[in-house]
Scaffold this motif. Sequence first.
Motif, PDB file in Angstrom:
ATOM      1  N   LEU A 276       3.776   7.882 -53.414  1.00  0.00           N
ATOM      2  CA  LEU A 276       4.222   9.045 -52.816  1.00  0.00           C
ATOM      3  C   LEU A 276       5.267   8.755 -52.119  1.00  0.00           C
ATOM      4  O   LEU A 276       6.293   9.651 -52.053  1.00  0.00           O
ATOM      5  N   ASP A 277       5.468   7.662 -51.359  1.00  0.00           N
ATOM      6  CA  ASP A 277       6.602   7.350 -50.696  1.00  0.00           C
ATOM      7  C   ASP A 277       7.945   7.089 -51.544  1.00  0.00           C
ATOM      8  O   ASP A 277       9.110   7.792 -51.226  1.00  0.00           O
ATOM      9  N   LYS A 278       7.858   6.460 -52.797  1.00  0.00           N
ATOM     10  CA  LYS A 278       8.839   6.358 -53.671  1.00  0.00           C
ATOM     11  C   LYS A 278       9.373   7.698 -54.074  1.00  0.00           C
ATOM     12  O   LYS A 278      10.570   7.835 -54.355  1.00  0.00           O
ATOM     13  N   LEU A 279       8.582   8.542 -54.462  1.00  0.00           N
ATOM     14  CA  LEU A 279       8.783   9.863 -55.140  1.00  0.00           C
ATOM     15  C   LEU A 279       9.055  10.942 -54.017  1.00  0.00           C
ATOM     16  O   LEU A 279       9.419  12.180 -54.364  1.00  0.00           O
ATOM     17  N   LYS A 280       9.360  10.425 -52.630  1.00  0.00           N
ATOM     18  CA  LYS A 280       9.595  11.294 -51.423  1.00  0.00           C
ATOM     19  C   LYS A 280       8.675  12.523 -51.195  1.00  0.00           C
ATOM     20  O   LYS A 280       9.056  13.586 -50.947  1.00  0.00           O
ATOM     21  N   LEU A 281       7.534  12.258 -51.522  1.00  0.00           N
ATOM     22  CA  LEU A 281       6.469  13.354 -51.387  1.00  0.00           C
ATOM     23  C   LEU A 281       5.221  13.082 -50.357  1.00  0.00           C
ATOM     24  O   LEU A 281       4.305  13.830 -50.311  1.00  0.00           O
ATOM     25  N   THR A 282       5.462  12.161 -49.512  1.00  0.00           N
ATOM     26  CA  THR A 282       4.725  11.642 -48.468  1.00  0.00           C
ATOM     27  C   THR A 282       4.322  12.846 -47.582  1.00  0.00           C
ATOM     28  O   THR A 282       3.111  13.363 -47.287  1.00  0.00           O
ATOM     29  N   GLU A 283       5.435  13.761 -47.142  1.00  0.00           N
ATOM     30  CA  GLU A 283       5.329  14.893 -46.025  1.00  0.00           C
ATOM     31  C   GLU A 283       4.885  15.942 -46.945  1.00  0.00           C
ATOM     32  O   GLU A 283       3.865  16.797 -46.318  1.00  0.00           O
ATOM     33  N   ALA A 284       5.001  16.224 -47.902  1.00  0.00           N
ATOM     34  CA  ALA A 284       4.578  17.426 -48.934  1.00  0.00           C
ATOM     35  C   ALA A 284       3.130  17.264 -49.312  1.00  0.00           C
ATOM     36  O   ALA A 284       2.690  18.560 -49.116  1.00  0.00           O
TER      37      ALA A 284
END
Length: 252
Positions: free
Chosen positions: A150-158
Amino acid sequence: MRTRISHLALTGLASMLAFNSAWADEVQVAVAANFTAPIQALAKDFEKDTGHTLVAAFGATGQFYAQIKNGAPFEVFLAADDSTPAKLEAEKETVPGSRFTYATGTLALWSAKPGYVDNQGEVLRKNAYQHLSIANPKAAPYGLAATQVLDKLKLTEATKGKLVEGQNITQAYQFVSTGNAELGFVALSQIYKDGKVQSGSAWIVPAELHEPIRQDAVILNKGKDNPAAKALVDYLKGPKAAAVIRSYGYEI
């Protein structure tokens, strides 16, 4: 016609049974939850080939670490990472030289619904789901790997408000299989057998999106004098076990 068994024959049979039991031992094994299906498949052949009995408990690697430190009677530990067995080794809780990597795990994004997860994982970016299941990243290496993806895909916050956290990878899988989460990160071994996903739909997560999930085994101090513990470790290193492990989507 009635068959008579002589006293000598009975004595010989009793001696044979006693001889066999002397060579057969039981080994208590702590098994990372992701490896449940493979070890159940392996146990039958192990017991048939060696005469030893394998008794397995399944759970999160972090929880097993705490139990081992508190004196749990495990003799062999099949972890979901390589760092926990290494830590136990450094703390003198293991038989020196017994640690080795028995499998490298693969992470998958899975839904019980056919066609729901595409083969590129774009369903994550579309963000149209309500719940995303993961294992506890503090206790389960597959959960940690999921957070790295999720962090690599920049989806952590979402995804922060949508995460449903299981105590281990088995519970993370159950949240998805029961429909409590539309999709979730699971171990490929939970949904895969003999070259294909068994149900639902899945994206096999590329290995470069998270740290390698190297799974190490080690003989614990409680198993140092148990022939069955060494026999199990030797068996896991053999070609017969390797074929079974690969069939569940692991690398060797």
